[in-house]
Motif scaffolding. Structure first.
Motif, PDB file in Angstrom:
ATOM      1  N   LEU A   1     -11.754 -51.594  56.582  1.00  0.00           N
ATOM      2  CA  LEU A   1     -12.632 -52.433  57.398  1.00  0.00           C
ATOM      3  C   LEU A   1     -13.775 -53.005  56.571  1.00  0.00           C
ATOM      4  N   GLY A   2     -14.274 -52.208  55.622  1.00  0.00           N
ATOM      5  CA  GLY A   2     -15.342 -52.708  54.760  1.00  0.00           C
ATOM      6  C   GLY A   2     -14.902 -53.914  53.962  1.00  0.00           C
ATOM      7  N   ARG A   3     -13.688 -53.853  53.422  1.00  0.00           N
ATOM      8  CA  ARG A   3     -13.168 -54.997  52.667  1.00  0.00           C
ATOM      9  C   ARG A   3     -12.977 -56.205  53.581  1.00  0.00           C
ATOM     10  N   LEU A   4     -12.464 -55.973  54.779  1.00  0.00           N
ATOM     11  CA  LEU A   4     -12.227 -57.083  55.696  1.00  0.00           C
ATOM     12  C   LEU A   4     -13.538 -57.723  56.146  1.00  0.00           C
TER      13      LEU A   4
ATOM     14  N   ASN B   1      -2.454 -51.914  46.016  1.00  0.00           N
ATOM     15  CA  ASN B   1      -2.516 -53.157  46.790  1.00  0.00           C
ATOM     16  C   ASN B   1      -3.776 -53.255  47.645  1.00  0.00           C
ATOM     17  N   ASP B   2      -4.753 -52.354  47.426  1.00  0.00           N
ATOM     18  CA  ASP B   2      -5.959 -52.389  48.258  1.00  0.00           C
ATOM     19  C   ASP B   2      -6.799 -53.635  48.027  1.00  0.00           C
ATOM     20  N   ASP B   3      -6.542 -54.343  46.937  1.00  0.00           N
ATOM     21  CA  ASP B   3      -7.264 -55.587  46.681  1.00  0.00           C
ATOM     22  C   ASP B   3      -6.675 -56.784  47.438  1.00  0.00           C
ATOM     23  N   GLU B   4      -5.619 -56.544  48.206  1.00  0.00           N
ATOM     24  CA  GLU B   4      -4.942 -57.648  48.895  1.00  0.00           C
ATOM     25  C   GLU B   4      -5.197 -57.694  50.396  1.00  0.00           C
ATOM     26  N   VAL B   5      -6.024 -56.797  50.930  1.00  0.00           N
ATOM     27  CA  VAL B   5      -6.126 -56.726  52.385  1.00  0.00           C
ATOM     28  C   VAL B   5      -6.635 -58.044  52.975  1.00  0.00           C
TER      29      VAL B   5
END
Length: 331
Positions: free
Chosen positions: A215-218, A171-175
Motif C-alpha cells: 500500500l505504501g508503494r501504491l 517484482n516488488d518494484d512493479e506494483v
C-alpha cells in the motif's frame, strides 16, 4: 443434509476444486524447476466422481465453486466440467462458478467456458517484464498470458481479475506499473502476500513483502480509498483515485481473514481440506469408490469441517508448512 457450519460458527459457502496438479508453468514460489512427481492418473477423481462430490456439497449449502489447479485449463474436458457443475442445484440455487488460471489457454477456451457457465476468471500475472516472467515461471510465455487476458474480456468476463504474488527484490518494484496496466485494460489488480507454500520450504516471514509495504508503494502514485463490504472475500479492496478502478490486497499473513473464512478445498485426488494450511485431509475419493451414498459423503464432509481450526497458525509456535505443494493442494 446439515448446513456447513464449523465449530466457530462459520458457514461455508465456497468450494475450491483442483482439477489437476499439473501446470504449464513452473513458478518459483509454487513448484521446483524439476523433479516434482505428478499425481498418478488412477488416483485422480474422474469427472463423474468430481461432479458427484460437488453435488453433495452444493446440496449442503455451497453456493460458489472456484476451479483451480495446478493449471485447470490443462484438464481435457474442462468445458464439460464447467457445464456440469453450473447445472447443479442446491438450497441457494445454482452455484456461481469461477476459475483461477495462468491464462495460457484462455485465447481458445474463454468463449466456450463463458458459454458453459463460468462467471468469473482470475489470471495469475506477477510481472510485465518478459525476461523477468521467463525467470519467474521458467517459461517464455508472457505474450500468451496477455492474449488470454484480452480473450477473457472479449468473452464477457467482468471484472477480469489479475493476481500477483509480491516478492522482495523480485517484482516488488512493479506494483505501480501492474496497477496502471490493469486500469488501462479494465482489469482488477490484486496483490498477494507470499505464503509458506513454496516447494523448498524456505519461506521467510521477515523477508516477505507485507500489505503495508504494498500500500505504501501504491500511495506514492495513487489516492486509495478503502471500500466496505468485504464479507468473506480474501481481498480487501481500495478505490484507485476517483475510480471506478479498484485494487485488492490478499494479506493472508499480516492481516489474516480466518475469522470470516467460508472455504473448503477438494484436491484433484479427492481429498477434502478444511484449510489451505491443514495438516490433515478427509478421503472422499475412497468413500465414493466404495459406493458410499450421499448421506455418508455428507457425514465425512461434516467430520472434516468439525476439525477446522480457528486460524491457519502462520507465525504461531509450532506452525508447520503443509507437506503438499501448492500445485497439489489447489488455490
Amino acid at each position: 443434509m446439515s448446513a456447513l457450519v464449523d465449530g466457530f460458527g462459520r458457514a461455508h459457502r465456497d468450494l475450491r476444486i483442483s482439477l489437476t496438479d499439473r501446470c504449464s508453468l513452473r513458478c518459483t514460489y509454487c513448484m521446483p524447476e524439476q523433479g516434482l512427481p505428478w499425481l498418478p492418473r488412477p488416483s485422480m477423481l474422474s469427472t463423474d466422481e468430481l461432479v458427484r462430490v460437488a453435488a453433495v456439497l452444493v446440496g449442503m449449502g455451497v453456493s460458489e465453486i472456484r476451479l483451480t489447479g495446478g493449471e485447470p485449463l490443462l484438464r481435457a474436458d474442462v468445458v464439460d466440467v464447467v457445464a456440469r457443475l453450473a447445472a447443479l442445484e442446491g438450497p441457494h440455487g445454482r452455484p456461481e462458478l469461477s476459475m483461477t488460471t495462468n491464462g495460457l489457454r484462455l485465447a481458445e477456451l474463454a468463449a466456450p467456458l463463458r458459454a458453459a457457465g463460468l462467471s468469473r476468471v482470475n489470471v495469475s500475472l506477477d510481472t510485465l517484464d518478459p525476461d523477468r516472467f521467463a525467470r519467474l515461471t521458467r517459461r517464455d510465455r508472457l505474450p500468451d498470458v496477455l492474449t488470454g487476458l484480452a480473450a477473457a474480456t472479449e468473452a464477457g468476463f467482468a471484472p477480469v481479475k489479475v493476481n500477483a504474488v509480491v516478492m522482495r527484490e523480485v517484482n516488488d518494484d512493479e506494483v505501480v506499473d501492474l496497477v496502471r496496466f490493469a486500469l488501462r485494460h479494465g482489469y482488477q489488480m490484486r496483490f498477494i502476500e507470499q505464503m509458506p507454500l513454496d516447494p523448498d520450504h524456505r519461506w521467510d516471514g521477515a523477508a516477505m513483502v507485507t500489505q503495508a509495504e504494498i500500500l505504501g508503494r501504491l500511495r506514492s502514485a495513487f489516492r486509495l480509498t478503502p471500500l466496505d463490504g468485504r464479507g468473506a472475500a480474501p481481498a480487501r479492496l481500495w478505490q484507485v483515485d476517483d475510480g471506478p478502478g479498484t485494487v485488492g490486497v490478499i494479506a493472508s499473513v499480516t492481516a489474516p481473514f480466518c475469522a470470516a473464512c467460508d472455504r473448503l478445498r477438494l484436491t484433484a485426488d479427492g481429498q477434502l481440506r478444511s484449510c489451505l494450511f491443514a495438516r490433515t485431509e478427509t478421503d472422499l475419493r475412497s468413500a465414493v469408490r466404495a459406493g458410499a451414498d450421499d448421506d455418508a459423503i455428507a457425514g465425512a464432509v461434516a467430520a472434516c469441517l468439525a476439525g477446522k481450526r480457528a486460524g491457519h497458525g502462520i507465525g504461531e509456535p509450532g506452525f508447520v508448512q503443509p507437506e503438499r505443494p501448492m500445485s497439489a493442494i489447489g488455490g
